[in-house]
Write an enzyme that holds these catalytic residues in place. Structure first.
Site, PDB file in Angstrom:
ATOM      1  N   ARG A 172       0.841  -1.206   0.000  1.00  0.00           N
ATOM      2  CA  ARG A 172       0.000   0.000   0.000  1.00  0.00           C
ATOM      3  C   ARG A 172       0.876   1.255   0.000  1.00  0.00           C
ATOM      4  NH1 ARG A 172      -4.541   0.798   4.594  1.00  0.00           N
ATOM      5  NH2 ARG A 172      -2.713   1.274   5.864  1.00  0.00           N
ATOM      6  N   LYS A 204      -2.585   6.914   1.154  1.00  0.00           N
ATOM      7  CA  LYS A 204      -2.383   7.209   2.581  1.00  0.00           C
ATOM      8  C   LYS A 204      -1.319   8.298   2.658  1.00  0.00           C
ATOM      9  CE  LYS A 204      -2.120   4.932   7.056  1.00  0.00           C
ATOM     10  NZ  LYS A 204      -3.265   5.616   7.646  1.00  0.00           N
TER      11      LYS A 204
HETATM   12  N1  PMP Z   1      -9.276   5.276   7.122  1.00  0.00           N
HETATM   13  C1  PMP Z   1      -8.403   6.240   7.431  1.00  0.00           C
HETATM   14  C2  PMP Z   1      -8.661   7.623   6.984  1.00  0.00           C
HETATM   15  C3  PMP Z   1      -7.242   5.921   8.164  1.00  0.00           C
HETATM   16  O1  PMP Z   1      -6.364   6.875   8.468  1.00  0.00           O
HETATM   17  C4  PMP Z   1      -7.023   4.589   8.560  1.00  0.00           C
HETATM   18  C5  PMP Z   1      -5.777   4.200   9.292  1.00  0.00           C
HETATM   19  N2  PMP Z   1      -5.634   4.868  10.492  1.00  0.00           N
HETATM   20  C6  PMP Z   1      -7.992   3.627   8.241  1.00  0.00           C
HETATM   21  C7  PMP Z   1      -9.095   4.006   7.502  1.00  0.00           C
HETATM   22  C8  PMP Z   1      -7.816   2.189   8.632  1.00  0.00           C
HETATM   23  O2  PMP Z   1      -6.849   1.578   7.839  1.00  0.00           O
HETATM   24  P1  PMP Z   1      -5.917   0.407   8.363  1.00  0.00           P
HETATM   25  O3  PMP Z   1      -6.816  -0.661   8.862  1.00  0.00           O
HETATM   26  O4  PMP Z   1      -5.118  -0.012   7.195  1.00  0.00           O
HETATM   27  O5  PMP Z   1      -5.088   0.977   9.473  1.00  0.00           O
END
Ligand code: PMP
Length: 300
Positions: A52, A151
């Site tokens: 990712r 991200k």
């Molecule tokens: N949405 C947003 C905006 C995030 O910042 C995050 C991570 N903190 C998530 C969803 C969850 O993603 P992950 O499970 O990969 O941490």
């Protein structure tokens, strides 16, 4: 023991782990990152996180000066230097030092740092009793402006919604997308459970529902893990556009995220969800998630 940070190939004490004020990560939020968990000395879904990170970087034309293999070794070194077997890893790639203009190609080399620390987002009792959330008036970034699938280090969109949550006295907020459908929360993905299946069906069975990819959300790695766990339990899964009405009338609700893990939601905008307590499917998925991360080598 002072925290050691991995910064561009070297482990340095936290106080000395600094980046330039000319770094575009700071000047413009120009960079990408990952938040990753380590459980019992095993880095959870590391290769998925690295993939990712690479996709985020590719999308913003940022070249990461290390291979996935080198980053894997760097993360391992950082954990060992800090004697950390449980906790949270923050892996950041900034555009690097450049001039005061926007042009990212004036930056010589991306800067990479890795922090291994602990994290606790929400009070422990909320995992037992559930959390209240609100819907923010700030909508999630339009995917045509800045895709929520990247991200990126630019979290202002989410921070504005987070401020609304804090002002309302709750720890998290749902963000709608530009079409008015539910996207995600400021730092978590969202799920609901409908005991009678999809709207309009009669006598359906409990179904797990989450917004589709086109809703404009981060492709959460915890979300994918929970979807896998639900599939293994033969729980029907649907992904379709959700309105606030769908949230208000849900039988169960929970959020997922690397830092948050799986946390029940029992109230949205003052509407009680289900009977106001974490529901049976939510509790079952929380147990399955805990079991998975406690197991040896939950590899991708
Ligand atoms: N949405 C947003 C905006 C995030 O910042 C995050 C991570 N903190 C998530 C969803 C969850 O993603 P992950 O499970 O990969 O941490």
């Amino acid at each position: 023991m002072p925290l050691k940070i991995w910064l561009n190939g070297k482990l340095v004490p936290k106080e000395k782990a600094t980046v330039s004020v000319y770094d575009h990560g700071l000047l413009y939020g120009d960079g990408v990152f990952e938040g990753i968990r380590v459980y019992n000395g095993r880095v959870f879904k590391l290769q998925t996180h690295l993939r990712r990170l690479e996709e985020s970087a590719k999308s913003i034309r940022l070249e990461i000066p290390y291979t996935a293999q080198e980053l894997t070794v760097a993360i391992d070194k950082t954990l060992k230097a800090n004697k950390r077997t449980n906790g949270y890893i923050r892996l950041c790639v900034t555009r690097g030092v450049g001039s005061l203009g926007l042009n990212p190609f004036n930056c010589e080399r991306a800067s990479v740092f890795i922090i291994a620390d602990s994290i606790s987002l929400y009070p422990a009792e909320m995992y037992d009793k559930g959390m209240a959330i609100i819907t923010a008036s700030t909508i999630r970034n339009h995917p045509g402006a800045l895709s929520p699938r990247i991200k990126s280090m630019n979290y202002l969109n989410n921070i504005l919604a987070k401020i609304e949550a804090i002002d309302a006295g709750v720890p998290e907020a749902v963000m709608l997308n530009h079409m008015g459908f539910v996207a995600e929360c400021t730092g978590d993905n969202i799920f609901i459970v409908r005991n009678q299946g999809t709207p309009g069906s009669t006598g359906g069975q409990p179904t797990l529902i989450s917004p589709p990819l086109h809703a404009g959300t981060l492709e959460g790695i915890t979300m994918s893990t929970v979807l896998d766990l639900a599939a293994k339990q033969y729980l029907p899964i649907q992904r379709y556009d959700l309105t606030r009405h769908d949230l208000y009338t849900a039988d169960e609700m929970f959020l997922t995220g690397t830092a948050a893990e799986v946390i029940p939601v029992t109230s949205v905008d003052g509407r009680q969800i289900g009977n106001g307590k974490p529901g049976p499917i939510t509790r079952r998925l929380i147990s399955a998630f805990k079991e998975l991360v406690a197991k040896d080598a939950p590899e991708d």
